[in-house]
Design a protein around this motif. Structure first.
Motif, PDB file in Angstrom:
ATOM      1  N   THR A 140       0.897  -1.118  -0.063  1.00 34.98           N
ATOM      2  CA  THR A 140       0.102   0.189   0.184  1.00 34.98           C
ATOM      3  C   THR A 140       1.114   1.331  -0.082  1.00 34.98           C
ATOM      4  O   THR A 140       1.927   1.241  -0.274  1.00 34.98           O
ATOM      5  N   SER A 141       0.207   2.424   0.114  1.00 36.02           N
ATOM      6  CA  SER A 141       1.053   3.829   0.120  1.00 36.02           C
ATOM      7  C   SER A 141       0.021   4.725   0.804  1.00 36.02           C
ATOM      8  O   SER A 141      -1.209   4.344   0.919  1.00 36.02           O
ATOM      9  N   MET A 142       0.323   5.854   0.982  1.00 39.25           N
ATOM     10  CA  MET A 142      -0.560   7.058   1.626  1.00 39.25           C
ATOM     11  C   MET A 142      -0.177   8.271   0.912  1.00 39.25           C
ATOM     12  O   MET A 142       0.905   8.690   0.762  1.00 39.25           O
ATOM     13  N   HIS A 143      -1.252   8.828  -0.032  1.00 38.50           N
ATOM     14  CA  HIS A 143      -1.060   9.996  -0.574  1.00 38.50           C
ATOM     15  C   HIS A 143      -1.844  11.316   0.120  1.00 38.50           C
ATOM     16  O   HIS A 143      -2.891  10.760   0.381  1.00 38.50           O
ATOM     17  N   TRP A 144      -1.406  12.496   0.239  1.00 42.18           N
ATOM     18  CA  TRP A 144      -1.671  13.602   1.070  1.00 42.18           C
ATOM     19  C   TRP A 144      -2.518  14.572  -0.010  1.00 42.18           C
ATOM     20  O   TRP A 144      -1.658  15.405  -0.425  1.00 42.18           O
ATOM     21  N   HIS A 145      -3.678  14.305  -0.300  1.00 42.15           N
ATOM     22  CA  HIS A 145      -4.314  14.924  -1.312  1.00 42.15           C
ATOM     23  C   HIS A 145      -4.498  16.690  -1.073  1.00 42.15           C
ATOM     24  O   HIS A 145      -5.271  16.879   0.028  1.00 42.15           O
ATOM     25  N   PRO A 149      -2.874  26.151   5.717  1.00 40.91           N
ATOM     26  CA  PRO A 149      -4.154  25.653   6.442  1.00 40.91           C
ATOM     27  C   PRO A 149      -5.218  25.101   5.382  1.00 40.91           C
ATOM     28  O   PRO A 149      -5.193  25.572   4.389  1.00 40.91           O
ATOM     29  N   GLY A 150      -6.066  24.347   5.678  1.00 38.77           N
ATOM     30  CA  GLY A 150      -7.121  24.047   4.863  1.00 38.77           C
ATOM     31  C   GLY A 150      -7.752  22.495   5.235  1.00 38.77           C
ATOM     32  O   GLY A 150      -7.289  21.750   6.040  1.00 38.77           O
ATOM     33  N   THR A 151      -8.499  22.071   4.285  1.00 40.11           N
ATOM     34  CA  THR A 151      -9.462  20.790   4.518  1.00 40.11           C
ATOM     35  C   THR A 151      -8.600  20.201   3.438  1.00 40.11           C
ATOM     36  O   THR A 151      -8.750  20.179   2.088  1.00 40.11           O
ATOM     37  N   TYR A 152      -7.975  18.915   3.735  1.00 43.46           N
ATOM     38  CA  TYR A 152      -7.306  18.092   3.130  1.00 43.46           C
ATOM     39  C   TYR A 152      -7.767  16.486   3.286  1.00 43.46           C
ATOM     40  O   TYR A 152      -8.580  16.625   4.421  1.00 43.46           O
ATOM     41  N   TRP A 153      -7.200  15.636   2.706  1.00 46.09           N
ATOM     42  CA  TRP A 153      -7.377  14.233   3.071  1.00 46.09           C
ATOM     43  C   TRP A 153      -6.444  13.392   2.675  1.00 46.09           C
ATOM     44  O   TRP A 153      -5.350  13.795   1.789  1.00 46.09           O
ATOM     45  N   PHE A 154      -6.340  12.025   3.112  1.00 42.47           N
ATOM     46  CA  PHE A 154      -5.111  11.284   2.624  1.00 42.47           C
ATOM     47  C   PHE A 154      -5.890   9.699   2.335  1.00 42.47           C
ATOM     48  O   PHE A 154      -7.014   9.508   2.952  1.00 42.47           O
ATOM     49  N   HIS A 155      -5.236   8.942   1.215  1.00 42.65           N
ATOM     50  CA  HIS A 155      -5.622   7.840   1.050  1.00 42.65           C
ATOM     51  C   HIS A 155      -4.658   7.113   0.311  1.00 42.65           C
ATOM     52  O   HIS A 155      -3.548   7.735  -0.238  1.00 42.65           O
ATOM     53  N   PRO A 156      -4.680   5.823  -0.300  1.00 46.32           N
ATOM     54  CA  PRO A 156      -3.713   5.224  -0.929  1.00 46.32           C
ATOM     55  C   PRO A 156      -3.449   5.708  -2.276  1.00 46.32           C
ATOM     56  O   PRO A 156      -4.541   6.359  -2.839  1.00 46.32           O
ATOM     57  N   HIS A 157      -2.216   5.607  -3.030  1.00 45.45           N
ATOM     58  CA  HIS A 157      -2.194   5.505  -4.430  1.00 45.45           C
ATOM     59  C   HIS A 157      -1.751   4.221  -5.200  1.00 45.45           C
ATOM     60  O   HIS A 157      -0.800   4.174  -5.888  1.00 45.45           O
ATOM     61  N   SER A 158      -2.434   3.087  -4.564  1.00 45.28           N
ATOM     62  CA  SER A 158      -2.184   1.856  -4.855  1.00 45.28           C
ATOM     63  C   SER A 158      -3.321   1.142  -5.611  1.00 45.28           C
ATOM     64  O   SER A 158      -4.106   0.864  -4.927  1.00 45.28           O
ATOM     65  N   GLY A 159      -3.435   1.239  -6.826  1.00 51.67           N
ATOM     66  CA  GLY A 159      -4.416   0.607  -7.582  1.00 51.67           C
ATOM     67  C   GLY A 159      -5.750   1.211  -7.093  1.00 51.67           C
ATOM     68  O   GLY A 159      -5.994   2.346  -6.937  1.00 51.67           O
ATOM     69  N   THR A 160      -6.891   0.134  -6.963  1.00 50.50           N
ATOM     70  CA  THR A 160      -8.103   0.730  -6.529  1.00 50.50           C
ATOM     71  C   THR A 160      -8.522   0.612  -5.037  1.00 50.50           C
ATOM     72  O   THR A 160      -9.652   0.714  -4.404  1.00 50.50           O
ATOM     73  N   GLN A 161      -7.482   0.684  -4.190  1.00 44.56           N
ATOM     74  CA  GLN A 161      -7.503   0.782  -2.899  1.00 44.56           C
ATOM     75  C   GLN A 161      -8.421   1.922  -2.191  1.00 44.56           C
ATOM     76  O   GLN A 161      -8.733   1.684  -1.212  1.00 44.56           O
ATOM     77  N   GLN A 162      -8.208   3.031  -2.949  1.00 44.72           N
ATOM     78  CA  GLN A 162      -9.115   4.082  -2.138  1.00 44.72           C
ATOM     79  C   GLN A 162     -10.585   3.982  -2.253  1.00 44.72           C
ATOM     80  O   GLN A 162     -11.406   4.239  -1.605  1.00 44.72           O
ATOM     81  N   ASP A 163     -10.933   2.976  -3.319  1.00 42.81           N
ATOM     82  CA  ASP A 163     -12.416   2.735  -3.315  1.00 42.81           C
ATOM     83  C   ASP A 163     -13.067   1.698  -2.410  1.00 42.81           C
ATOM     84  O   ASP A 163     -13.797   1.013  -2.488  1.00 42.81           O
TER      85      ASP A 163
END
Length: 538
Positions: free
Chosen positions: A127-132, A166-180
């Motif tokens: 897996t991985s983690m992207h800081w959107h 500052p602001g509203t952000y989120w994080f999720h994987p950048h590995s295949g379809t894992q974000q879904d």
């Protein structure tokens, strides 16, 4: 547990070794291409950057990070990504999540802090983690094969970076379809000089949900979509040779599991139409649409007192769905989009593409009100409830009249003067034609499916113009990593909707060196190939 520290000194020496991985289909390939020996990664353990390009862990990146300052605290967080059962309110599903929560527990820091987050991977595949949306150091951006090596099962990795804006952000994987699956959570960066005044604050995360319902998985959905409407169920469908996402050069000789994922019922969406989105609304028919991890049959409650001034931070964490959002009986005042302030604008409803965020202020009425997230063009919705007094919960099918009232889209907003880009002619223009279609499921930029060797060069200090020319019959939310761009006469954003047969032109300042993804934030479009890279030249 094996520790993968972001700056371990011996990581380059490990690159040539073959990596055996476990996983399924396109997801496995995507997640593990960082282990290839092609030498076209960028981070210290994914290979040297292509000749002439700045390495994501290079001195230029370190210098840019130093300029961000470090006058805040160090915020240490530990998260575990693992398979779990998730309660959606009226049903329970098997999926993956951070810490067993859906959404994952928010991470909250103050601008100027350093975030030190260690992700432990207890999943059955890398897996991985992207800081959107975060303008961070490039080697912490979380893109396998580009900025880091995938986090192997049983290993962990520490993401450490200064958080400047500052602001509203989120994080999720950048590995295949894992974000879904359930792997996402909000990142809220507070402003130490917050100009807004409010009594309460809510973070509201919108999602479309398929994982674990009747045997469905995002991998199976991608497989069905890639078979295309004229491929008779085959597993290919890409005009670029059947590649999916990061499964690209350098994958030869890697050991992979090849068993078929559970098929489940067909999830291909037919006939979803929306005038707001220019026609075709989406590819995937989801069984559930969630607000803060709950179905409308068992919604979460947001409690306040009548007259409270409430800040709501909306995040669209969906894979294939735009949401039209309204709070019944209330007017919203938009204050921010994608983390950056805008001139305040009043509206009844908002349209959020995947990856977009909006902050709004509302003054709470007296009673019980539906906060409805209409799955645009899909004839379904999610819901939460604002409760300031007694009363029954609205029906799951409720449709507040505000959904059909004044609708605000990003092009109608104007940037706050404090963050507006200065007027300047572009030093470089990059045209990215959005290509492909449902028949072959061959989504791409300029008819070239994602290849980590492909670079669109930029140089530090340039004003760069990106021209997104959408030749397809589908809308696409395009996302630029590590930067914000300015819409024409509009706000600063990092994700923006490009309507079918339309062109969107945006400008940004090249002030964050490294190798940065540009991609469609429809998970399935990006995995089919609609991704590319902007690379800073020396």
């Amino acid at each position: 547990m094996r520790k993968q520290h972001p700056h371990a000194p011996n990581r380059r020496t490990l690159l040539g070794a073959a990596i055996a991985v476990a996983g399924t289909g396109a997801l496995t390939a995507c997640s593990n291409s960082a282990g290839s020996s092609s030498g076209h990664g960028g981070h210290g353990d994914s290979g040297a950057a292509p000749s002439g390009y700045i390495d994501p862990a290079g001195k230029e990146v370190a210098a840019a990070e130093k300029k961000r300052g470090a006058d805040g605290r160090v915020r240490e967080v530990r998260l575990t990504a693992a398979a779990t059962r998730l309660d959606l309110g009226d049903s329970t599903v098997k999926s993956w999540s951070y810490g067993g929560d859906l959404p994952g527990k928010e991470v909250r820091v103050t601008a100027g802090d350093t975030l030190d987050l260690t992700l432990a991977n207890h999943l059955p595949e890398p897996t991985s983690m992207h800081w959107h949306g975060v303008a961070l150091r490039n080697d912490m951006d979380g893109v396998p094969a580009l900025t880091q090596k995938s986090i192997a099962p049983g290993a962990d990795f520490t993401y450490r970076f200064k958080v400047a804006h500052p602001g509203t952000y989120w994080f999720h994987p950048h590995s295949g379809t894992q974000q879904d699956r359930g792997l996402y959570a909000p990142l809220i960066v507070e402003d130490p000089k917050e100009p807004l005044s409010y009594d309460k604050e809510w973070v509201v995360v919108l999602d479309d949900w398929v994982d674990g319902v009747d045997g469905s998985t995002p991998d199976a959905v991608l497989k069905e979509l890639r078979s295309g409407m004229d491929h008779g169920g085959g597993s290919g469908g890409s005009s670029g040779g059947g590649h999916s996402g990061h499964d690209m050069p350098g994958m030869e000789g890697m050991s992979m599991r090849t068993e078929e994922p559970p098929a489940g019922p067909s999830r291909m969406m037919m006939g979803a139409k929306s005038d707001l989105l220019g026609g075709d609304a989406g590819d995937v028919k989801y069984p559930h649409y969630l607000v803060n991890g709950r179905t409308p049959a068992a919604p979460s409650s947001l409690k306040a007192r009548p007259g409270d001034r409430i800040r709501i931070r909306f995040v669209n964490a969906g894979g294939d769905t735009a949401f039209r959002v309204a709070l019944g009986g209330h007017e919203m005042t938009v204050t921010h989009t994608d983390g950056f302030p805008v001139r305040h604008a009043k509206t009844d409803a908002l349209l959020l593409g995947m990856g977009e965020r909006y902050d709004v202020l509302v003054t709470a009425g007296d009673g019980v009100f539906p906060l409805t997230a209409l799955a645009e063009g899909k004839k379904a919705s999610g819901m939460a409830v604002l409760r300031t007094g007694s009363g029954s919960t609205p029906a799951a099918s409720v449709r507040p009249k505000e959904l059909d009232g004044r609708l605000l889209t990003a092009d109608k907003l104007r940037s706050d003067d404090s963050v507006a880009l200065d007027s300047r002619k572009p030093d470089r223009t990059i045209k990215l034609k959005l290509t492909g279609g449902m028949a072959k499921y061959d989504w791409a930029f300029n008819k070239k499916p994602y290849d980590p060797d492909e670079r669109y060069p930029v140089r530090t200090g340039e004003r760069v113009r990106l021209v997104f020319a959408n030749s397809t019959s589908m809308w696409h939310p395009v996302h630029l990593h590590g930067h914000t761009f300015a819409l024409p006469d509009g706000p600063r954003k990092d994700t923006a909707i490009v309507l079918p047969k339309r062109t969107l032109t945006v400008d940004f300042d090249a002030d964050n060196p490294g190798l940065w993804m540009v991609h469609c934030h429809n998970v399935y479009h990006s995995e089919a190939g609609m991704m590319t890279v902007l690379g800073y030249r020396h």
